[in-house]
Design a protein around this motif. Structure first.
Motif, PDB file in Angstrom:
ATOM      1  N   ALA A   8      12.865  -7.032  19.455  1.00 38.27           N
ATOM      2  CA  ALA A   8      11.910  -7.350  20.519  1.00 38.27           C
ATOM      3  C   ALA A   8      12.476  -6.985  21.888  1.00 38.27           C
ATOM      4  CB  ALA A   8      11.544  -8.832  20.486  1.00 38.27           C
ATOM      5  N   GLY A  71      11.182 -12.329  16.631  1.00 34.07           N
ATOM      6  CA  GLY A  71      10.657 -11.562  17.752  1.00 34.07           C
ATOM      7  C   GLY A  71      10.530 -12.376  19.026  1.00 34.07           C
ATOM      8  N   ASN A  91       6.829 -13.273  17.671  1.00 32.70           N
ATOM      9  CA  ASN A  91       6.650 -12.513  18.915  1.00 32.70           C
ATOM     10  C   ASN A  91       6.181 -13.352  20.098  1.00 32.70           C
ATOM     11  OD1 ASN A  91       7.357 -10.149  17.478  1.00 32.70           O
ATOM     12  ND2 ASN A  91       5.268 -10.013  16.721  1.00 32.70           N
TER      13      ASN A  91
END
Length: 166
Positions: A8, A71, A91
């Motif tokens: 990421a 992430g 994420n």
């Protein structure tokens, strides 16, 4: 999980070494992951020591008891607070001075948010309570959110105006 976090950040080995020496935000994420792993292994004191170290070095507090998917990315660590009951998907991206925690109003045995996948929370936002933030949501800067946010929405402003698809 750490591998997904590193991806990421788009880090290669040279950037990782430089970041380690200069206190890059990625290492706050690594400390969170280590503390979280040790907590899951029922090791009590070391996660709290890691949290204390994270406060001193990175000026942020990410509870090792929070559950955050791979992430995880922090843009600037200063002032970030993530509470112990927070559950977040993959994420998650946080900017500086973000608070994710309790509003002291329990609901179904929870006091803190559940956050979906691919959520971005911008500078100064406060996300509190036993609420659900949907997948692909964006929380704008300086927004106070204490209500559920549907998938694919953008929330902004002091009163949390929800706009349609992101």
């Amino acid at each position: 999980m750490i591998k997904a976090d590193a991806q990421a950040y788009h880090l290669n080995w040279i950037r990782m070494i430089r970041g380690f020496l200069t206190g890059h935000a990625f290492f706050a994420v690594v400390l969170y992951r280590i503390g979280s792993y040790l907590h899951k292994k029922k090791i009590k004191m070391i996660p709290d020591m890691i949290l204390h170290h994270m406060r001193k070095v990175f000026a942020c507090e990410i509870s090792p008891y929070a559950v955050i998917g791979g992430g995880f990315r922090i843009q600037h660590t200063l002032g970030i607070v993530v509470g112990h009951q927070v559950v977040a998907g993959r994420n998650l991206e946080l900017f500086q001075n973000v608070t994710i925690g309790s509003n002291r109003k329990p609901k179904n045995g929870r006091e803190m948010p559940t956050i979906g996948d691919n959520v971005t929370i911008y500078t100064g936002a406060v996300v509190v309570g036993a609420i659900k933030i949907g997948d692909n949501a964006v929380i704008g800067a300086n927004t106070y959110v204490d209500f559920d946010v549907p998938n694919n929405c953008f929330v902004h402003g002091k009163k949390g105006i929800i706009e349609g698809k992101v």
